[in-house]
Design an enzyme around this catalytic site. Structure first.
Site, PDB file in Angstrom:
ATOM      1  N   PHE A 138       0.855  -1.188   0.000  1.00 57.46           N
ATOM      2  CA  PHE A 138       0.000   0.000   0.000  1.00 57.46           C
ATOM      3  C   PHE A 138       0.890   1.236   0.000  1.00 57.46           C
ATOM      4  CE2 PHE A 138      -2.370   3.509   1.808  1.00 57.46           C
ATOM      5  CZ  PHE A 138      -3.494   3.494   1.003  1.00 57.46           C
ATOM      6  N   ASP A 223       9.162   2.524   1.682  1.00 53.29           N
ATOM      7  CA  ASP A 223       7.993   3.267   2.146  1.00 53.29           C
ATOM      8  C   ASP A 223       7.870   2.997   3.641  1.00 53.29           C
ATOM      9  OD1 ASP A 223       5.506   4.125   2.942  1.00 53.29           O
ATOM     10  OD2 ASP A 223       4.456   3.389   1.172  1.00 53.29           O
ATOM     11  N   LYS A 252       2.502   9.548   8.449  1.00 54.21           N
ATOM     12  CA  LYS A 252       1.771   9.094   9.639  1.00 54.21           C
ATOM     13  C   LYS A 252       2.263   9.668  10.979  1.00 54.21           C
ATOM     14  CE  LYS A 252      -0.974   5.473   7.884  1.00 54.21           C
ATOM     15  NZ  LYS A 252      -0.641   4.883   6.590  1.00 54.21           N
TER      16      LYS A 252
HETATM   17  C1  LIG Z   1      -0.864   5.213   5.178  1.00 52.91           C
HETATM   18  C2  LIG Z   1       0.153   4.818   4.209  1.00 52.91           C
HETATM   19  C3  LIG Z   1       0.361   5.559   3.027  1.00 52.91           C
HETATM   20  C4  LIG Z   1      -0.518   6.713   2.623  1.00 52.91           C
HETATM   21  O1  LIG Z   1      -0.434   7.773   3.498  1.00 52.91           O
HETATM   22  P1  LIG Z   1      -1.496   8.997   3.389  1.00 52.91           P
HETATM   23  O2  LIG Z   1      -0.995   9.962   4.398  1.00 52.91           O
HETATM   24  O3  LIG Z   1      -2.832   8.428   3.692  1.00 52.91           O
HETATM   25  O4  LIG Z   1      -1.413   9.516   1.998  1.00 52.91           O
HETATM   26  C5  LIG Z   1       1.405   5.172   2.205  1.00 52.91           C
HETATM   27  N1  LIG Z   1       2.184   4.118   2.502  1.00 52.91           N
HETATM   28  C6  LIG Z   1       2.002   3.396   3.620  1.00 52.91           C
HETATM   29  C7  LIG Z   1       2.922   2.257   3.907  1.00 52.91           C
HETATM   30  C8  LIG Z   1       0.975   3.700   4.495  1.00 52.91           C
HETATM   31  O5  LIG Z   1       0.783   2.947   5.578  1.00 52.91           O
END
Ligand SMILES: *Cc1c(COP(=O)(O)O)cnc(C)c1O
Length: 399
Positions: A138, A223, A252
């Site tokens: 994700f 990420d 986050k």
């Molecule tokens: C939450 C998340 C995102 C997206 O972050 P947003 O602030 O909602 O755009 C991207 N990568 C990972 C691994 C995430 O957990």
């Protein structure tokens, strides 16, 4: 307003893009939340791994209030002191060299994708543009990041998608080796897949990924939007593996609840962006950076990462006890306070049961309970939470 009134108002005026739980939190303190009707909850979701220091941490609240009285926004046309200080702090506490700030995880990944593409153009020419990501990953909700996300359910209905993305099964080195070629400009991975079911990268995989990237002249992007800022019991999850990525993305927990994202890069990759290549109006604004500075200071100086490791182990062991007790539990996994429990049954039943008893947990991929409490959760709160889960599971087993 009470809960019922808030729900009614939201249903009338908000787009229906969220499948919301009928709960309206209005106040928080540490790992506790109160809804509009005054009911108390133990929060093991933390705004999806955002409220690392719990709700309304005093240092973060003070930093926001102080900065708001001085300067909220000015623009990246100018130099911004809290932004430069935050970049320094992130660089000095990581293997990265430079930072770019934005407002969310999706934007941080979008920036990483653009940097990787530009890097390959500058260093290798026009034909190296492909980005390989993992299935079940994700990476966000922008058009490029839903494309990077290796789950069709996020892409459906939004075609045509940007070109140049390829997917491989996670933790499968052979598949990656076969997918990587001269056109590959980057491999982008979460060290632990959060939304995809708390899937932990193995050491062997990470070592192999690094080698494959180096051989192919491809950048390695981690990420760390969910795993970063102490969540896994290290400040950054890459530290577990001893593997140096070229780029990491954060969001986050970075602002302690305030929206901010970052893309950090190392070596030559950190020097690629030139004036005009990328930008954000709000990115790195004084207020967001002040919140992030206070959050990082608390986490680093308060030895929160060490604490998270210890309390994470308590939670992990308690979850193992449940695993021994209920045969519908299939697996317990994760690191630090990013823990998952895979079930043979639907997770929603447990989530709903816990909600009723005043515990917020969440479920990813339909059958993996995810535990992401604030990093400062107490061992008493952990025991309380597991007690509630135990009760809910026992009731389920009986019926
Ligand atoms: C939450 C998340 C995102 C997206 O972050 P947003 O602030 O909602 O755009 C991207 N990568 C990972 C691994 C995430 O957990």
């Amino acid at each position: 307003m009470n809960t019922k009134e808030i729900i009614k108002l939201g249903d009338k005026y908000l787009m229906r893009n969220y499948g919301r739980i009928p709960l309206a939190p209005v106040e928080g303190d540490g790992a506790r939340l109160w809804d509009a009707d005054g009911k108390e909850y133990l929060d093991f979701v933390s705004g999806i791994a955002v409220n690392a220091l719990g709700h309304c941490n005093l240092a973060v609240v003070d930093a926001i209030c102080d900065q708001a009285k001085k300067l909220i926004h000015c623009s990246n046309l100018y130099y911004i002191e809290p932004q430069a200080l935050l970049a320094k702090m992130l660089v000095e506490n990581s293997v990265m060299d430079k930072a770019f700030f934005c407002n969310s995880g999706g934007e941080a990944n979008e920036a990483a994708i653009k940097l990787a593409r530009k890097y390959a153009k500058v260093k290798h020419g026009p034909d190296k543009f492909e980005i390989i990501t993992a299935l079940e990953s994700f990476h966000g909700r922008t058009l490029a990041t839903i494309t990077a996300t290796g789950q069709p359910k996020y892409q459906k209905g939004f075609e045509p998608l940007p070109e140049g993305f390829k997917y491989v099964p996670f933790n499968d080195l052979k598949a990656l080796e076969e997918a990587v070629g001269p056109a590959t400009c980057a491999v982008m991975l979460e060290p632990i897949q959060g939304e995809g079911g708390v899937n932990v990268a193995t050491q062997e995989y990470m070592d192999g990924v690094k080698k494959i990237c180096r051989k192919a002249g491809a950048l390695l992007i981690f990420d760390e939007v969910q795993t970063g800022i102490g969540r896994t019991g290290r400040l950054f999850a890459y530290e577990h593996y001893g593997v140096k990525p070229d780029i990491i993305t954060l969001a986050k927990a970075l602002g302690g609840g305030f929206p901010i994202g970052a893309m950090l890069a190392r070596g030559d990759a950190a020097k690629i962006f030139q004036p005009g290549d990328h930008a954000s109006t709000f990115g790195g604004n004084p207020l967001a950076c002040a919140a992030a500075l206070a959050t990082l200071e608390e986490i680093i100086e308060g030895e929160v990462v060490e604490y998270t490791n210890a309390v994470g182990e308590i939670l992990y062991n308690k979850l193992l006890e449940l695993w021994g007790k209920y045969d519908f539990i299939k697996d317990v996994r994760g690191k630090g306070l990013l823990l998952g429990m895979e079930l043979e049954i639907e997770g929603k039943k447990i989530v709903d049961g816990c909600l009723e008893k005043g515990l917020l947990i969440n479920c990813v991929g339909g059958n993996v309970l995810r535990f992401i409490p604030p990093l400062i959760v107490s061992s008493t709160e952990v025991k309380q939470a597991v007690g509630i889960i135990d009760e809910v599971m026992a009731r389920l087993k009986k019926n």
